[in-house]
Structures are given as C-alpha cells and as structure tokens.
Design a protein around this motif. Structure first.
Motif, PDB file in Angstrom:
ATOM      1  N   MET A  48       0.840  -1.191   0.000  1.00  0.00           N
ATOM      2  CA  MET A  48       0.000   0.000   0.000  1.00  0.00           C
ATOM      3  C   MET A  48       0.879   1.247   0.000  1.00  0.00           C
ATOM      4  SD  MET A  48      -3.184   0.403  -0.223  1.00  0.00           S
ATOM      5  CE  MET A  48      -4.634  -0.483   0.231  1.00  0.00           C
ATOM      6  N   ILE A  49       0.592   2.189  -0.864  1.00  0.00           N
ATOM      7  CA  ILE A  49       1.313   3.464  -0.893  1.00  0.00           C
ATOM      8  C   ILE A  49       0.560   4.436   0.005  1.00  0.00           C
ATOM      9  CG2 ILE A  49       1.991   5.422  -2.336  1.00  0.00           C
ATOM     10  CD1 ILE A  49       2.336   3.411  -4.635  1.00  0.00           C
ATOM     11  N   ARG A  50       1.248   4.930   1.039  1.00  0.00           N
ATOM     12  CA  ARG A  50       0.631   5.766   2.072  1.00  0.00           C
ATOM     13  C   ARG A  50       0.734   7.233   1.676  1.00  0.00           C
ATOM     14  NH1 ARG A  50       4.580   2.559   5.907  1.00  0.00           N
ATOM     15  NH2 ARG A  50       5.796   3.173   4.086  1.00  0.00           N
ATOM     16  N   VAL A  51      -0.400   7.908   1.656  1.00  0.00           N
ATOM     17  CA  VAL A  51      -0.497   9.266   1.111  1.00  0.00           C
ATOM     18  C   VAL A  51      -0.862  10.271   2.200  1.00  0.00           C
ATOM     19  CG1 VAL A  51      -1.629  10.727  -0.612  1.00  0.00           C
ATOM     20  CG2 VAL A  51      -1.242   8.294  -1.104  1.00  0.00           C
ATOM     21  N   LEU A  52      -0.164  11.406   2.189  1.00  0.00           N
ATOM     22  CA  LEU A  52      -0.496  12.550   3.036  1.00  0.00           C
ATOM     23  C   LEU A  52      -1.091  13.634   2.143  1.00  0.00           C
ATOM     24  CD1 LEU A  52      -0.339  14.364   5.612  1.00  0.00           C
ATOM     25  CD2 LEU A  52       2.006  14.928   4.905  1.00  0.00           C
ATOM     26  N   LEU A  53      -2.286  14.110   2.468  1.00  0.00           N
ATOM     27  CA  LEU A  53      -2.928  15.195   1.720  1.00  0.00           C
ATOM     28  C   LEU A  53      -2.662  16.513   2.431  1.00  0.00           C
ATOM     29  CD1 LEU A  53      -6.442  13.614   0.968  1.00  0.00           C
ATOM     30  CD2 LEU A  53      -4.368  13.529  -0.436  1.00  0.00           C
ATOM     31  N   VAL A  54      -2.215  17.521   1.672  1.00  0.00           N
ATOM     32  CA  VAL A  54      -1.924  18.833   2.257  1.00  0.00           C
ATOM     33  C   VAL A  54      -2.608  19.911   1.416  1.00  0.00           C
ATOM     34  CG1 VAL A  54      -0.145  20.465   2.960  1.00  0.00           C
ATOM     35  CG2 VAL A  54       0.313  18.005   3.081  1.00  0.00           C
ATOM     36  N   ASP A  55      -3.596  20.572   2.015  1.00  0.00           N
ATOM     37  CA  ASP A  55      -4.311  21.648   1.336  1.00  0.00           C
ATOM     38  C   ASP A  55      -5.049  22.457   2.386  1.00  0.00           C
ATOM     39  OD1 ASP A  55      -6.420  23.090  -0.381  1.00  0.00           O
ATOM     40  OD2 ASP A  55      -5.260  21.997  -1.892  1.00  0.00           O
ATOM     41  N   ASP A  56      -5.133  23.764   2.199  1.00  0.00           N
ATOM     42  CA  ASP A  56      -5.781  24.609   3.210  1.00  0.00           C
ATOM     43  C   ASP A  56      -7.285  24.704   3.023  1.00  0.00           C
ATOM     44  OD1 ASP A  56      -5.307  26.078   0.841  1.00  0.00           O
ATOM     45  OD2 ASP A  56      -5.524  27.971   1.902  1.00  0.00           O
ATOM     46  N   GLU A  57      -7.838  24.044   2.002  1.00  0.00           N
ATOM     47  CA  GLU A  57      -9.278  24.071   1.775  1.00  0.00           C
ATOM     48  C   GLU A  57      -9.884  22.711   2.114  1.00  0.00           C
ATOM     49  OE1 GLU A  57     -10.250  25.383  -2.121  1.00  0.00           O
ATOM     50  OE2 GLU A  57      -9.206  27.309  -1.929  1.00  0.00           O
ATOM     51  N   ALA A  58     -10.839  22.709   3.038  1.00  0.00           N
ATOM     52  CA  ALA A  58     -11.445  21.462   3.502  1.00  0.00           C
ATOM     53  C   ALA A  58     -12.142  20.705   2.370  1.00  0.00           C
ATOM     54  CB  ALA A  58     -12.433  21.752   4.627  1.00  0.00           C
ATOM     55  N   LEU A  59     -12.817  21.432   1.476  1.00  0.00           N
ATOM     56  CA  LEU A  59     -13.516  20.771   0.380  1.00  0.00           C
ATOM     57  C   LEU A  59     -12.536  20.101  -0.577  1.00  0.00           C
ATOM     58  CD1 LEU A  59     -16.368  23.324  -0.473  1.00  0.00           C
ATOM     59  CD2 LEU A  59     -16.571  21.105   0.676  1.00  0.00           C
ATOM     60  N   THR A  60     -11.370  20.734  -0.784  1.00  0.00           N
ATOM     61  CA  THR A  60     -10.358  20.143  -1.649  1.00  0.00           C
ATOM     62  C   THR A  60      -9.797  18.879  -1.026  1.00  0.00           C
ATOM     63  OG1 THR A  60      -9.761  22.312  -2.542  1.00  0.00           O
ATOM     64  CG2 THR A  60      -8.159  20.547  -2.821  1.00  0.00           C
ATOM     65  N   LEU A  61      -9.547  18.901   0.276  1.00  0.00           N
ATOM     66  CA  LEU A  61      -9.082  17.703   0.964  1.00  0.00           C
ATOM     67  C   LEU A  61     -10.097  16.567   0.817  1.00  0.00           C
ATOM     68  CD1 LEU A  61      -7.622  19.161   4.288  1.00  0.00           C
ATOM     69  CD2 LEU A  61      -6.332  18.068   2.445  1.00  0.00           C
ATOM     70  N   GLU A  62     -11.366  16.898   0.967  1.00  0.00           N
ATOM     71  CA  GLU A  62     -12.413  15.885   0.839  1.00  0.00           C
ATOM     72  C   GLU A  62     -12.451  15.311  -0.572  1.00  0.00           C
ATOM     73  OE1 GLU A  62     -17.275  15.456   1.371  1.00  0.00           O
ATOM     74  OE2 GLU A  62     -16.261  17.312   1.940  1.00  0.00           O
ATOM     75  N   LEU A  63     -12.327  16.188  -1.567  1.00  0.00           N
ATOM     76  CA  LEU A  63     -12.344  15.744  -2.964  1.00  0.00           C
ATOM     77  C   LEU A  63     -11.169  14.822  -3.254  1.00  0.00           C
ATOM     78  CD1 LEU A  63     -13.458  15.963  -5.886  1.00  0.00           C
ATOM     79  CD2 LEU A  63     -11.976  17.959  -6.176  1.00  0.00           C
ATOM     80  N   HIS A  64      -9.978  15.235  -2.836  1.00  0.00           N
ATOM     81  CA  HIS A  64      -8.792  14.435  -3.124  1.00  0.00           C
ATOM     82  C   HIS A  64      -8.807  13.117  -2.358  1.00  0.00           C
ATOM     83  CE1 HIS A  64      -6.439  18.302  -4.390  1.00  0.00           C
ATOM     84  NE2 HIS A  64      -7.420  17.986  -5.210  1.00  0.00           N
TER      85      HIS A  64
END
Length: 229
Positions: free
Chosen positions: A1-17
């Motif tokens: 499994m490739i473990r991913v960290l999401l970094v974005d200041d917009e909550a909706l963008t984090l949810e989308l990604h």
C-alpha cells in the motif's frame, strides 16, 4: 500500500482528493494537513503513525508555501515523494518544485482521470525504486527515470476514437491481468470483433497491453490480450 499525506488549506479540496484516492487501488490516505507547518510535522514526527510515502502538496497556504515544506523536508533528510497540486502556473515555481524533488506538478482544477494517470506513473516509479538494490545497470536507471515522467501522447490512427480506445483499455486493465480474446472483449463492450481487435493491436503497439496466443481449438491459435504489468 502506498501511504499518502494530503496537504491543502481548503477542507472541500481535501475531501475531494481523499475521495479520489479512495477510488484507486493500492493507495491509502494516512493523514491530512491544512497547513505547511502541520505537513512538515506530520512527516518528520510521523504523526500518521504509519509513515508517509507520497505527499499531494498544495503550493499556496496561509502559513507557508509548498516550496517551504519541500525545503524543510529536504533539509532534514526526508526522502518522501511529492506530487505538487496547485493552481500556480508560474514557471519558476514549477522549476523549484522539480529541483526539490517533486515527481509531478498537477494544475488545479483537474479531473480524476488526470490524477489517476499521475498516480499510476508514480506507482511504477515507486515499485522500481523500492525493488532497486545495489549497483544499477544503465537500463535500470533509464527505466527508473522514465517511470517518473508522463508518457508521451500517442497519435491515434485514422478511424480510431479516443473514447472507444479508453473503453477497450479500461476493460483490459480491469480484468486484473487475465487474458481475454478480441471476441470476448467485443462482446463485453458491445462492438464488433474486428473493431475491438484494431484497438487492441494499437494498444499492443503503444506498449500498454501484451498479446499472447490461445491454443486448444483446431486450426490457427486465437490472439488474446492482457494488461502489461
């Protein structure tokens, strides 16, 4: 499994990604951060508890830029991989991101298909980098470098449709390495065997799938196809 960290200041963008990542087999989101400082802490202090292989990193945040995050991580010896995800199109920012080790630079807004393609390229790069050990041959080095770069666009021969090509490609890919004949694929997609075979042969020439021979029935063996691993 490739473990991913999401970094974005917009909550909706984090949810989308996060939703995008959830749709791609072999990747999992292990942590999310809404700022530059939190991203550095998450990687250096392993706040996720499972380690991070890849960061989808926004370039503009209130407490620092994605370039700041990359500089801090590299200064502390962090070898985590990064795909820059941003609306910034400035060529100097692109050059700096690449020089700091970003494997891809994806401009917002983008489609799921665009991210999926970059992640599949990264998967190949990650696998080859993980498998590499000891002195590498020139072919291995070239393969590793090539795996981190987008594939060149292929011009379709006359009479082939990009939409239909994508359907054929996705059908072959979706059967998890199993062999299928042109007849079987044509039946699944509701098209003629001759048309299906043209698309399949194009994908063979492009290096996306491989062709084999199916024996068993009397006479000439039938060609069969599967996704190239």
């Amino acid at each position: 499994m490739i473990r991913v960290l999401l970094v974005d200041d917009e909550a909706l963008t984090l949810e989308l990604h996060r939703g995008y990542i959830d749709r791609i087999e072999g990747f999992e989101v292990v942590a999310e951060c809404s700022g530059a400082r939190a991203a550095v802490t998450a990687v250096l202090e392993d706040a996720a508890g499972a380690g991070v292989d890849l960061i989808l990193l926004d370039m503009t945040m209130p407490d620092g830029s994605g370039l700041d995050v990359l500089r801090h991580l590299r200064a502390h010896g962090a070898e985590v991989d990064v795909i820059a995800i941003t609306s910034v199109r400035d060529a100097d920012v692109v050059r700096q991101a690449i020089s700091l080790g970003a494997t891809h630079y994806l401009v917002k807004p983008f489609t799921f298909a665009a991210l999926h393609e970059r992640l599949e390229q990264y998967r190949l790069f990650h696998r080859r980098a993980t498998d590499a050990a000891g002195p590498a041959t020139q072919d291995e080095i070239d393969a590793l470098l090539g795996a981190s770069r987008p594939a060149a666009a292929v011009t379709l021969p006359k009479g082939l449709s990009a939409t239909t090509l994508a359907r054929v490609r996705d059908d072959v890919r979706g059967h998890d390495g199993a062999w299928s004949s042109a007849t079987e694929i044509a039946e699944r997609l509701g098209m003629s065997r001759v048309a299906a075979r043209r698309y399949l042969e194009h994908l063979v020439e492009a290096g996306r799938i491989e062709r084999g021979a199916r024996y068993g029935a009397p006479g000439r063996p039938e060609s069969e196809y599967r996704w190239r691993r």
